[in-house]
Design a protein around this motif. Structure first.
Motif, PDB file in Angstrom:
ATOM      1  N   ILE A   6     -19.889   2.420 -35.572  1.00 23.14           N
ATOM      2  CA  ILE A   6     -18.649   3.339 -35.587  1.00 23.14           C
ATOM      3  C   ILE A   6     -19.105   4.718 -35.435  1.00 23.14           C
ATOM      4  CG2 ILE A   6     -17.075   4.090 -37.352  1.00 23.14           C
ATOM      5  CD1 ILE A   6     -17.308   1.559 -38.602  1.00 23.14           C
ATOM      6  N   MET A   7     -20.071   5.072 -35.857  1.00 31.11           N
ATOM      7  CA  MET A   7     -20.840   6.597 -35.661  1.00 31.11           C
ATOM      8  C   MET A   7     -20.948   6.875 -34.261  1.00 31.11           C
ATOM      9  SD  MET A   7     -23.114   7.310 -38.950  1.00 31.11           S
ATOM     10  CE  MET A   7     -23.687   9.000 -38.510  1.00 31.11           C
ATOM     11  N   LEU A   8     -21.423   6.043 -33.722  1.00 28.54           N
ATOM     12  CA  LEU A   8     -21.946   6.141 -32.056  1.00 28.54           C
ATOM     13  C   LEU A   8     -20.554   6.289 -31.267  1.00 28.54           C
ATOM     14  CD1 LEU A   8     -24.916   3.893 -31.481  1.00 28.54           C
ATOM     15  CD2 LEU A   8     -24.929   6.410 -31.407  1.00 28.54           C
ATOM     16  N   MET A   9     -19.619   5.460 -31.787  1.00 28.53           N
ATOM     17  CA  MET A   9     -18.462   5.358 -31.034  1.00 28.53           C
ATOM     18  C   MET A   9     -17.582   6.591 -31.227  1.00 28.53           C
ATOM     19  SD  MET A   9     -16.680   1.553 -31.552  1.00 28.53           S
ATOM     20  CE  MET A   9     -15.194   2.081 -30.742  1.00 28.53           C
ATOM     21  N   TRP A  10     -17.603   7.311 -32.469  1.00 26.46           N
ATOM     22  CA  TRP A  10     -17.145   8.318 -32.472  1.00 26.46           C
ATOM     23  C   TRP A  10     -17.895   9.596 -31.963  1.00 26.46           C
ATOM     24  CZ3 TRP A  10     -12.872  10.198 -34.678  1.00 26.46           C
ATOM     25  CH2 TRP A  10     -11.981   9.551 -35.588  1.00 26.46           C
ATOM     26  N   LEU A  11     -19.310   9.599 -31.866  1.00 28.80           N
ATOM     27  CA  LEU A  11     -20.031  10.634 -31.317  1.00 28.80           C
ATOM     28  C   LEU A  11     -19.589  10.460 -29.705  1.00 28.80           C
ATOM     29  CD1 LEU A  11     -22.146  12.779 -31.275  1.00 28.80           C
ATOM     30  CD2 LEU A  11     -23.888  11.080 -31.072  1.00 28.80           C
ATOM     31  N   VAL A  12     -19.697   9.259 -28.987  1.00 29.89           N
ATOM     32  CA  VAL A  12     -19.080   9.152 -27.526  1.00 29.89           C
ATOM     33  C   VAL A  12     -17.787   9.835 -27.445  1.00 29.89           C
ATOM     34  CG1 VAL A  12     -18.731   7.587 -25.787  1.00 29.89           C
ATOM     35  CG2 VAL A  12     -20.737   7.240 -27.044  1.00 29.89           C
ATOM     36  N   GLY A  13     -16.754   9.492 -28.300  1.00 32.10           N
ATOM     37  CA  GLY A  13     -15.460  10.078 -28.060  1.00 32.10           C
ATOM     38  C   GLY A  13     -15.328  11.434 -28.034  1.00 32.10           C
ATOM     39  N   ILE A  14     -16.126  12.110 -29.251  1.00 32.38           N
ATOM     40  CA  ILE A  14     -15.985  13.423 -29.100  1.00 32.38           C
ATOM     41  C   ILE A  14     -16.590  14.319 -28.052  1.00 32.38           C
ATOM     42  CG2 ILE A  14     -16.917  15.441 -30.648  1.00 32.38           C
ATOM     43  CD1 ILE A  14     -16.730  13.495 -33.104  1.00 32.38           C
ATOM     44  N   VAL A  15     -17.793  13.631 -27.343  1.00 36.51           N
ATOM     45  CA  VAL A  15     -18.525  14.387 -26.426  1.00 36.51           C
ATOM     46  C   VAL A  15     -17.782  14.250 -25.205  1.00 36.51           C
ATOM     47  CG1 VAL A  15     -20.535  14.345 -25.009  1.00 36.51           C
ATOM     48  CG2 VAL A  15     -20.617  14.382 -27.565  1.00 36.51           C
ATOM     49  N   PHE A  16     -17.144  12.851 -24.783  1.00 33.82           N
ATOM     50  CA  PHE A  16     -16.808  12.719 -23.642  1.00 33.82           C
ATOM     51  C   PHE A  16     -15.316  12.691 -23.411  1.00 33.82           C
ATOM     52  CE2 PHE A  16     -21.155  10.577 -23.740  1.00 33.82           C
ATOM     53  CZ  PHE A  16     -21.679  11.142 -22.233  1.00 33.82           C
ATOM     54  N   PHE A  17     -14.580  12.538 -24.366  1.00 40.40           N
ATOM     55  CA  PHE A  17     -13.081  12.559 -24.210  1.00 40.40           C
ATOM     56  C   PHE A  17     -12.502  13.963 -23.424  1.00 40.40           C
ATOM     57  CE2 PHE A  17      -8.866  13.277 -25.903  1.00 40.40           C
ATOM     58  CZ  PHE A  17      -8.238  11.913 -25.223  1.00 40.40           C
ATOM     59  N   PRO A  18     -13.045  15.057 -24.212  1.00 38.80           N
ATOM     60  CA  PRO A  18     -12.453  16.099 -23.537  1.00 38.80           C
ATOM     61  C   PRO A  18     -13.227  16.475 -22.142  1.00 38.80           C
ATOM     62  CG  PRO A  18     -13.690  16.547 -25.563  1.00 38.80           C
ATOM     63  CD  PRO A  18     -13.980  15.187 -25.333  1.00 38.80           C
ATOM     64  N   ILE A  19     -14.189  15.951 -21.934  1.00 34.68           N
ATOM     65  CA  ILE A  19     -14.709  16.126 -20.252  1.00 34.68           C
ATOM     66  C   ILE A  19     -13.574  15.223 -19.427  1.00 34.68           C
ATOM     67  CG2 ILE A  19     -16.593  15.531 -18.744  1.00 34.68           C
ATOM     68  CD1 ILE A  19     -18.322  16.019 -21.252  1.00 34.68           C
ATOM     69  N   ILE A  20     -13.448  13.896 -19.983  1.00 35.02           N
ATOM     70  CA  ILE A  20     -12.448  13.001 -19.044  1.00 35.02           C
ATOM     71  C   ILE A  20     -11.143  13.574 -18.977  1.00 35.02           C
ATOM     72  CG2 ILE A  20     -11.393  10.637 -19.453  1.00 35.02           C
ATOM     73  CD1 ILE A  20     -14.124   9.657 -20.768  1.00 35.02           C
ATOM     74  N   VAL A  21     -10.588  14.162 -20.101  1.00 32.12           N
ATOM     75  CA  VAL A  21      -9.117  14.866 -20.021  1.00 32.12           C
ATOM     76  C   VAL A  21      -9.387  16.027 -18.991  1.00 32.12           C
ATOM     77  CG1 VAL A  21      -7.499  16.163 -21.139  1.00 32.12           C
ATOM     78  CG2 VAL A  21      -8.568  14.123 -22.249  1.00 32.12           C
ATOM     79  N   TYR A  22     -10.199  16.769 -18.926  1.00 29.61           N
ATOM     80  CA  TYR A  22     -10.334  17.859 -17.936  1.00 29.61           C
ATOM     81  C   TYR A  22     -10.509  17.423 -16.579  1.00 29.61           C
ATOM     82  CZ  TYR A  22     -12.327  22.039 -15.454  1.00 29.61           C
ATOM     83  OH  TYR A  22     -12.762  23.048 -14.591  1.00 29.61           O
ATOM     84  N   ILE A  23     -11.129  16.398 -16.352  1.00 30.24           N
ATOM     85  CA  ILE A  23     -11.410  15.724 -14.917  1.00 30.24           C
ATOM     86  C   ILE A  23      -9.947  15.355 -14.513  1.00 30.24           C
ATOM     87  CG2 ILE A  23     -12.629  14.069 -13.577  1.00 30.24           C
ATOM     88  CD1 ILE A  23     -15.161  14.654 -15.084  1.00 30.24           C
ATOM     89  N   VAL A  24      -9.438  14.426 -15.347  1.00 33.96           N
ATOM     90  CA  VAL A  24      -8.234  13.817 -14.956  1.00 33.96           C
ATOM     91  C   VAL A  24      -7.131  14.840 -14.613  1.00 33.96           C
ATOM     92  CG1 VAL A  24      -6.257  12.545 -15.859  1.00 33.96           C
ATOM     93  CG2 VAL A  24      -8.517  11.774 -16.141  1.00 33.96           C
ATOM     94  N   TRP A  25      -7.179  16.202 -15.539  1.00 32.53           N
ATOM     95  CA  TRP A  25      -6.191  17.207 -15.404  1.00 32.53           C
ATOM     96  C   TRP A  25      -6.350  17.943 -13.887  1.00 32.53           C
ATOM     97  CZ3 TRP A  25      -1.747  19.052 -16.125  1.00 32.53           C
ATOM     98  CH2 TRP A  25      -1.337  20.519 -16.015  1.00 32.53           C
ATOM     99  N   LYS A  26      -7.599  18.188 -13.739  1.00 36.08           N
ATOM    100  CA  LYS A  26      -8.005  18.778 -12.189  1.00 36.08           C
ATOM    101  C   LYS A  26      -7.719  17.683 -11.078  1.00 36.08           C
ATOM    102  CE  LYS A  26     -10.161  22.236 -11.931  1.00 36.08           C
ATOM    103  NZ  LYS A  26      -9.984  23.545 -11.527  1.00 36.08           N
ATOM    104  N   ILE A  27      -7.884  16.671 -11.201  1.00 35.92           N
ATOM    105  CA  ILE A  27      -7.323  15.862 -10.249  1.00 35.92           C
ATOM    106  C   ILE A  27      -6.065  15.838 -10.004  1.00 35.92           C
ATOM    107  CG2 ILE A  27      -7.536  13.305  -9.386  1.00 35.92           C
ATOM    108  CD1 ILE A  27     -10.306  12.778 -10.919  1.00 35.92           C
ATOM    109  N   TYR A  28      -5.116  15.713 -11.133  1.00 36.64           N
ATOM    110  CA  TYR A  28      -3.709  15.687 -11.149  1.00 36.64           C
ATOM    111  C   TYR A  28      -3.254  16.951 -10.538  1.00 36.64           C
ATOM    112  CZ  TYR A  28       0.850  16.130 -12.635  1.00 36.64           C
ATOM    113  OH  TYR A  28       2.403  16.336 -12.659  1.00 36.64           O
ATOM    114  N   LYS A  29      -3.990  18.242 -10.757  1.00 34.42           N
ATOM    115  CA  LYS A  29      -3.335  19.363 -10.105  1.00 34.42           C
ATOM    116  C   LYS A  29      -3.594  19.290  -8.719  1.00 34.42           C
ATOM    117  CE  LYS A  29      -3.809  23.413 -12.037  1.00 34.42           C
ATOM    118  NZ  LYS A  29      -4.509  24.655 -12.587  1.00 34.42           N
ATOM    119  N   TYR A  30      -5.003  18.847  -8.421  1.00 33.09           N
ATOM    120  CA  TYR A  30      -5.336  18.841  -6.786  1.00 33.09           C
ATOM    121  C   TYR A  30      -4.312  17.838  -5.868  1.00 33.09           C
ATOM    122  CZ  TYR A  30      -7.638  17.307  -2.485  1.00 33.09           C
ATOM    123  OH  TYR A  30      -7.924  17.092  -1.346  1.00 33.09           O
ATOM    124  N   ILE A  31      -3.866  16.624  -6.539  1.00 32.73           N
ATOM    125  CA  ILE A  31      -3.038  15.735  -6.015  1.00 32.73           C
ATOM    126  C   ILE A  31      -1.509  16.393  -5.764  1.00 32.73           C
ATOM    127  CG2 ILE A  31      -1.767  13.629  -6.482  1.00 32.73           C
ATOM    128  CD1 ILE A  31      -4.097  12.549  -7.740  1.00 32.73           C
TER     129      ILE A  31
END
Length: 203
Positions: A6-31
């Protein structure tokens, strides 16, 4: 799932979720800067690609294809799966391996090894390999473990728990008494690997 998982899942979520959101947002703006026709083509591609991937993965999951060995589950030896499960059982269960009895009573003058052949001699038609979830009340296995191939089926062992008597047969081999019949399950991966069933596999 255990606390560490559970702790590992939370850690992965906290670290990678903002990065994924940022990448998706940049792709959306480009499209959005592209032409309408190009935007529609990308939208169709985004919809169709996951469907194709899902259909392909469904075939792998349902047919039991092992990517590592490039073989189907049906191509692996069921006899080997059963033997692997028996070895796991013998190594773990003192009532089968006779380890507890040897420790408490003096059988040192007549050492014996309880092996696969010995196990099968006590238990005719004991062992079968099945595909799908185990109907033992623990619930279904999590889909993710089926998807990655960790779980595809199971080995069902029905066997007698035994104990030695203080007498020998005509060949001076120890006689064993059947006490009660019991059952054990061992998971099998798509690649034919047998393993003990941990609790975190279940829903």
């Amino acid at each position: 799932m255990d606390v560490v998982g559970i702790m590992l899942m939370w850690l992965v979520g906290i670290v990678f979720f903002p990065i994924i959101v940022y990448i998706v947002w940049k792709i959306y703006k480009y499209i959005r800067t592209l032409s309408i026709k190009m935007q529609r083509s990308i939208a169709i591609l985004i919809i169709v690609t996951p469907l194709i991937l899902y259909m392909g993965m469904s075939q792998i999951v349902d047919k039991g294809y092992c990517i590592r060995d490039r073989k189907y589950f049906s191509e692996y030896s069921k006899e080997k799966m059963i033997n692997d499960a028996i070895i796991l059982l013998i190594n773990k269960n003192s009532d089968i391996s006779l380890g507890r009895y040897k420790k408490n009573q003096d059988f040192s003058k007549n050492p014996e090894i309880f092996d696969i052949a010995n196990f099968k001699s006590f238990n005719n038609d004991c062992c079968h390999v099945y595909i799908g979830d185990i109907n033992d009340g623990r619930g279904a296995v999590k889909y993710v473990y089926k998807l990655i191939g960790k779980f595809y089926g199971y080995v069902n062992l029905e066997y007698w728990q035994i104990r030695p008597n203080f007498k020998m047969d005509e060949e001076q081999k120890r006689v064993y008494q059947k006490i009660e019949k019991t059952r054990s399950y061992y998971g099998v991966s798509r690649c034919g690997e047998v393993f003990e069933m941990p609790r975190y596999l279940y829903l």
